[in-house]
Design an enzyme around this catalytic site. Structure first.
Site, PDB file in Angstrom:
ATOM      1  CB  CYS A   1      -0.935   0.005   1.206  1.00 51.91           C
ATOM      2  SG  CYS A   1      -0.061   0.036   2.760  1.00 51.91           S
TER       3      CYS A   1
ATOM      4  CG  ASP B   1      -0.301   3.289   3.944  1.00 49.50           C
ATOM      5  OD1 ASP B   1      -0.255   4.049   2.975  1.00 49.50           O
ATOM      6  OD2 ASP B   1      -1.347   2.821   4.400  1.00 49.50           O
TER       7      ASP B   1
ATOM      8  CB  CYS C   1      -4.814   3.419   5.654  1.00 51.40           C
ATOM      9  SG  CYS C   1      -4.454   2.108   6.826  1.00 51.40           S
TER      10      CYS C   1
ATOM     11  CB  CYS D   1      -3.093  -1.289   8.893  1.00 53.13           C
ATOM     12  SG  CYS D   1      -4.060  -1.441   7.389  1.00 53.13           S
TER      13      CYS D   1
HETATM   14 FE1  FES Z   1      -1.503   0.520   4.217  1.00 47.24          FE
HETATM   15 FE2  FES Z   1      -3.290   0.315   6.055  1.00 47.24          FE
HETATM   16  S1  FES Z   1      -3.629   0.251   3.941  1.00 47.24           S
HETATM   17  S2  FES Z   1      -1.173   0.423   6.301  1.00 47.24           S
END
Ligand code: FES
Length: 145
Positions: A33, A35, A59, A103
């Site tokens: 993702c 992140d 997120c 996450c």
């Molecule tokens: Fe990437 Fe939650 S979608 S950490």
């Protein structure tokens, strides 16, 4: 879909920020993702985590889990902090939707990466801790990478 606790920690995240000259700092990322989470720990001479701060570029679930993770590790010893798994973080938040469990893994990995940095700086071995795979580090500080 989200518990009240998740929404609360997402909207009012605890311990956001950074610690200058932190005892340990870890930055981890999720390749899928994109992140990123960074965790700072201030650890005293008795290996107690006095202060913890985080920054998350990610997120809502990542923000909520990192916030809860900081609350859980604060005041704990390094060894106790090692016991805080992503499951424990998710449980403390009254659960996460299954698609969002990864996450919470970021929060666990960020704690471990910061503890690893602390252990490296102090030439310590922390039981059960291995080199983080996803620590993306900071080039100017990390000559080893
Ligand atoms: Fe990437 Fe939650 S979608 S950490």
């Amino acid at each position: 879909m989200y518990s009240e606790k998740v929404m609360d920690h997402f909207q009012n995240p605890r311990n956001v920020g950074e610690i200058e000259n932190a005892s340990g700092m870890g930055t981890v990322g999720n390749a899928k993702c994109g992140d990123i989470m960074r965790m700072y720990l201030d650890i005293d001479e008795n290996q107690v985590i006095r202060e913890v701060k985080f920054k998350t570029f990610g997120c809502g679930a990542a923000v909520a889990t990192s916030s809860m993770a900081t609350e859980l590790v604060k005041g704990k010893t390094v060894q106790e902090a090692m016991q805080i798994t992503n499951q424990a973080v998710a449980e403390a938040l009254d659960g996460l939707p299954p698609v969002k469990m990864h996450c919470s893994l970021l929060a666990e990995e960020a704690i471990h990466a910061a503890l690893w940095d602390y252990a490296q700086k102090n030439h310590l071995t922390i039981e059960g801790l291995s080199k983080p795979k996803t620590d993306i580090g900071e080039e100017e500080e990390d000559e080893e990478y």
